[in-house]
Design a protein around this motif. Structure first.
Motif, PDB file in Angstrom:
ATOM      1  N   GLU A 613      35.610  52.373  49.772  1.00 27.91           N
ATOM      2  CA  GLU A 613      34.491  51.960  48.927  1.00 27.91           C
ATOM      3  C   GLU A 613      34.703  52.420  47.487  1.00 27.91           C
ATOM      4  OE1 GLU A 613      30.752  50.126  48.232  1.00 27.91           O
ATOM      5  OE2 GLU A 613      32.071  50.091  50.000  1.00 27.91           O
ATOM      6  N   GLY A 614      34.542  51.491  46.522  1.00 28.66           N
ATOM      7  CA  GLY A 614      34.683  51.821  45.120  1.00 28.66           C
ATOM      8  C   GLY A 614      36.108  51.981  44.653  1.00 28.66           C
ATOM      9  N   MET A 615      37.075  51.486  45.434  1.00 27.41           N
ATOM     10  CA  MET A 615      38.483  51.662  45.080  1.00 27.41           C
ATOM     11  C   MET A 615      38.824  50.953  43.776  1.00 27.41           C
ATOM     12  SD  MET A 615      40.326  49.037  47.770  1.00 27.41           S
ATOM     13  CE  MET A 615      41.946  49.145  47.021  1.00 27.41           C
ATOM     14  N   LYS A 616      39.827  51.501  43.089  1.00 30.32           N
ATOM     15  CA  LYS A 616      40.384  50.875  41.904  1.00 30.32           C
ATOM     16  C   LYS A 616      41.527  49.950  42.313  1.00 30.32           C
ATOM     17  CE  LYS A 616      39.209  54.667  38.772  1.00 30.32           C
ATOM     18  NZ  LYS A 616      39.750  55.691  37.823  1.00 30.32           N
ATOM     19  N   PRO A 617      41.952  49.072  41.426  1.00 30.18           N
ATOM     20  CA  PRO A 617      43.055  48.174  41.773  1.00 30.18           C
ATOM     21  C   PRO A 617      44.301  48.957  42.155  1.00 30.18           C
ATOM     22  CG  PRO A 617      42.022  47.482  39.721  1.00 30.18           C
ATOM     23  CD  PRO A 617      41.445  48.820  40.056  1.00 30.18           C
ATOM     24  N   PRO A 618      44.860  48.722  43.337  1.00 31.31           N
ATOM     25  CA  PRO A 618      46.099  49.403  43.706  1.00 31.31           C
ATOM     26  C   PRO A 618      47.278  48.844  42.923  1.00 31.31           C
ATOM     27  CG  PRO A 618      45.504  47.815  45.397  1.00 31.31           C
ATOM     28  CD  PRO A 618      44.374  47.825  44.411  1.00 31.31           C
ATOM     29  N   VAL A 619      48.174  49.722  42.515  1.00 33.72           N
ATOM     30  CA  VAL A 619      49.387  49.309  41.816  1.00 33.72           C
ATOM     31  C   VAL A 619      50.495  49.151  42.854  1.00 33.72           C
ATOM     32  CG1 VAL A 619      51.097  49.930  40.073  1.00 33.72           C
ATOM     33  CG2 VAL A 619      48.677  50.487  39.721  1.00 33.72           C
ATOM     34  N   ARG A 620      51.063  47.961  42.920  1.00 32.44           N
ATOM     35  CA  ARG A 620      52.071  47.695  43.927  1.00 32.44           C
ATOM     36  C   ARG A 620      53.389  48.402  43.616  1.00 32.44           C
ATOM     37  NH1 ARG A 620      52.470  41.369  45.213  1.00 32.44           N
ATOM     38  NH2 ARG A 620      53.064  41.341  43.008  1.00 32.44           N
ATOM     39  N   THR A 621      54.025  48.916  44.646  1.00 36.73           N
ATOM     40  CA  THR A 621      55.385  49.413  44.529  1.00 36.73           C
ATOM     41  C   THR A 621      56.333  48.228  44.431  1.00 36.73           C
ATOM     42  OG1 THR A 621      54.819  51.343  45.869  1.00 36.73           O
ATOM     43  CG2 THR A 621      57.152  50.833  45.638  1.00 36.73           C
ATOM     44  N   GLU A 622      57.291  48.320  43.535  1.00 36.10           N
ATOM     45  CA  GLU A 622      58.274  47.250  43.410  1.00 36.10           C
ATOM     46  C   GLU A 622      59.180  47.235  44.638  1.00 36.10           C
ATOM     47  OE1 GLU A 622      59.200  44.814  40.674  1.00 36.10           O
ATOM     48  OE2 GLU A 622      57.046  45.093  40.829  1.00 36.10           O
ATOM     49  N   ILE A 623      59.267  46.092  45.285  1.00 45.89           N
ATOM     50  CA  ILE A 623      60.100  45.992  46.483  1.00 45.89           C
ATOM     51  C   ILE A 623      61.076  44.834  46.350  1.00 45.89           C
ATOM     52  CG2 ILE A 623      58.291  46.977  47.940  1.00 45.89           C
ATOM     53  CD1 ILE A 623      57.819  44.136  49.045  1.00 45.89           C
TER      54      ILE A 623
END
Length: 627
Positions: A613-623
């Motif tokens: 709840e209330g999470m910020k945008p996750p930053v994706r790991t480069e794969i």
């Protein structure tokens, strides 16, 4: 589009927080699943991939009587699921990505399921039961296959006796049996002995299997490893060593995921001798000479160079601990490094700070943000170069959790549960507590000197920022350690199942929603109990066979034995969600959690970012995925 939907979609456009090497990961298909809901409705769900551009949208197609028809009028830009109303019924669905207004390659067609599970027939063995499972793309088709550990007569290390031989079976989701590996009579059966890793270790697009082997192990092609006639089991029925394997060679083998054939076998590192050289101040302290402490194993996969996965095998948890990292590349199995805590003898005043810090669980995460993984081995953490990063001094325990549980703090946290009993109570070590995962520094703790056997971390109460923790003494706590009321009665497993961002609670073949206002669980789903003897049996519902994001959108699936243990059932949610997230299997920390989930006392996976709840945008790991 709601606010959280907007920010999670925006996250797909964001660059990595730091410049690190691209991690080699699986090239997955869309994992499309379609389930009939009744009243002419079908729930369809598919993967958003870690390699998809941020602006990708989708067209969903139904197939009726062989005729293809697009379900949506405009491209679907939100969550990767849709409820389709089909008065006449549909037989299958597929999706096409839409990038820059142009349709891409369609997914494979998914037949409409009549219920929210896939029945996967297995080949039962008399006297065996389905045990833990893992997954990997064994044949390179973009779909997960299942590697099932079939169990017979398992023994905890503290008990003597002859066990059955551990068996590993590989199945496609339609029940096609790919191969069987019989580890043989010289590998003892039990959750502390039989760790197996399933992962694409060399980046060729197909997963391998890695595990400890011995004389008489038969691979998936029928070839015997070592000497087929050797029986190293102790046969002295009146001895504490009865049934144990404390002599003879020990091997480490890499198997081909498609055929089960042994590709390379080397000596296992480290050897068991001296048998009485593995004691210490962990757990209840003490030592033994009959093979209890020397034969406790853990295993994991980690990106130690930030790019290629390495497999790490270990031995020892109560005193001396040794971790051996291996690389499988170009058909060669090479040792990367070996960490050895050293032997600690009573009174332990000269023991290494890393001695006696192991436990019955581990985790893998980039705790220091350098793009390379560390191995969190209960109360100590080993750096990517095989050197000790820190020791918390918390000693042995049965549970740990690593993740970004407190979004108000930078970096991940480490929640530890500690076993205090017998001689170790005098240390008054906290029974549970939270640490900074980068440094090991203690943030808060409770229950000094108390033996706490379980505990879990998950966001189940939306009224408090971050995750909650529970297990052991006291009630439900915030991630800052403040008690806020009653706690759930089950504290072993959690799962993302319904449409919101809170996690649900699993136990007894059921999924429960936490009612934070009433302070109690509410059952929202029940799988059919496969075994007689009730839902609370330790080996029949306490923990799932496997729980992971295996199909559809980012929510998790539940794999448990089917009726009578003659099949596996893969249950999937049919609850719509408005939240758009990349498949959790393309988050490296989460994916590695699935690899180690079968190890010892199984624990639920956590991603590298706060999901709640209330999470910020996750930053994706480069794969980078195999082509």
């Amino acid at each position: 589009m709601n606010f959280l939907h907007s920010i999670t979609a925006l996250a797909l456009l964001l660059p990595p927080a730091a410049v690190h090497a691209q991690r080699e990961m699986e090239a997955l298909d869309r994992g499309l699943v379609a389930v009939r809901q009744g009243d002419g409705k079908v729930f369809a769900s598919w993967r958003l991939l870690g390699t998809d551009p941020g602006a990708v949208s989708f067209h969903l197609y139904r197939v009726t009587g062989g005729k293809e028809e697009r379900v949506n009028d405009v491209p679907l830009e939100g969550a990767t699921c849709r409820v389709d109303e089909v008065p006449g019924g549909a037989e299958a669905y597929f999706v096409r990505p839409v990038i820059g207004g142009k349709e891409g390659t369609p997914s494979g067609r998914a037949k409409v399921l009549g219920a929210n599970f896939i029945e996967i027939p297995i080949q039962p063995i008399d006297g065996y039961r389905p045990g833990d499972a893992s997954v990997g793309d064994l044949d390179g088709d973009g779909e997960y296959e299942i590697v099932l550990h079939q169990v017979s007569g398992a023994r905890d290390n503290s008990f003597n006796g002859i066990t059955g031989t551990p068996v590993l079976d590989a199945y496609k989701l339609d029940g096609t049996h790919l191969w069987r590996i019989d580890l043989g009579i010289n590998i003892r059966e039990g959750e502390h002995y039989t760790q197996f890793m399933v992962y694409d270790l060399d980046g060729d697009g197909r997963a391998e299997i890695a595990c400890k082997t011995a004389d008489g192990t038969k691979d998936g092609a029928g070839k015997i490893i070592g000497d087929k006639d050797k029986d190293w089991r102790n046969k002295e029925a009146d001895s504490q060593r009865y049934g144990r394997i404390l002599s003879g060679p020990e091997f480490f083998t890499i198997f081909d995921g498609k055929t089960g054939a042994a590709l390379k076998t080397v000596d296992f590192i480290p050897g068991r001798d001296p048998i009485d050289g593995w004691g210490g101040i962990g757990g209840n302290g003490g030592n033994d000479s009959y093979g209890n402490r020397c034969d406790r194993f853990l295993a994991c996969v980690a990106y130690l160079d930030g790019k290629h996965p390495s497999v790490v095998m270990s031995r020892g948890v109560y005193g001396r601990t040794v971790l051996a990292a291996w690389d499988w590349l170009g058909g060669e199995l090479t040792s990367r490094w070996v960490f050895d805590s050293g032997v600690g003898n009573a009174p332990y005043d000269k023991a290494s700070p890393y001695s006696a810090m192991g436990g019955h669980a581990l985790s893998v995460a980039d705790v220091d943000g350098d793009g390379k993984d560390e191995i969190v081995y209960q109360a100590m953490t080993i750096d990517d170069d095989g050197k000790g990063l820190y020791s918390t001094g918390r000693r042995h325990g049965d549970a740990l959790h690593v993740g970004d549980f407190d979004p108000a703090r930078p970096g991940p946290e480490l929640y530890l549960v500690t076993e205090n009993e017998d001689e170790t109570v005098r240390f008054q070590t906290p029974g549970a507590g939270l640490h900074d995962a980068k440094t090991g520094s203690l943030l808060w703790s409770h229950s000094p000197g108390v033996d706490i056997s379980d505990g879990v971390v998950a966001d189940i109460d939306p009224r408090h920022p971050g995750a909650e923790v529970w297990g052991g003494r006291g009630g439900l706590r915030t991630i800052q350690g403040k008690e806020i009321g009653a706690r759930p009665r089950m504290s072993d497993w959690v799962i993302w199942w319904d449409g919101d961002l809170l996690r649900e609670i699993y136990g007894e073949f059921s999924i429960f929603k936490w009612d934070e206002k009433e302070g109690r669980e509410e059952r929202i789903f029940s799988a059919e109990s496969p075994f007689p003897g009730g839902r609370g049996n330790r080996y029949a519902g306490m923990r799932p066979t496997l729980a992971a994001d295996l199909l559809g959108d980012w929510r998790e699936e539940l794999l448990v034995p089917g009726p009578g243990g003659k099949s596996l059932r893969l249950y999937t949610t049919t609850i719509p969600t408005s939240h758009r997230l990349t498949t959790l299997m393309h988050d490296p920390q989460y994916r590695l959690s699935i690899a180690w989930q079968n190890v010892s006392y199984n624990k639920p996976p956590h991603p590298s970012f706060f999901l709640g709840e209330g999470m910020k945008p996750p930053v994706r790991t480069e794969i980078k995925v195999a082509e």
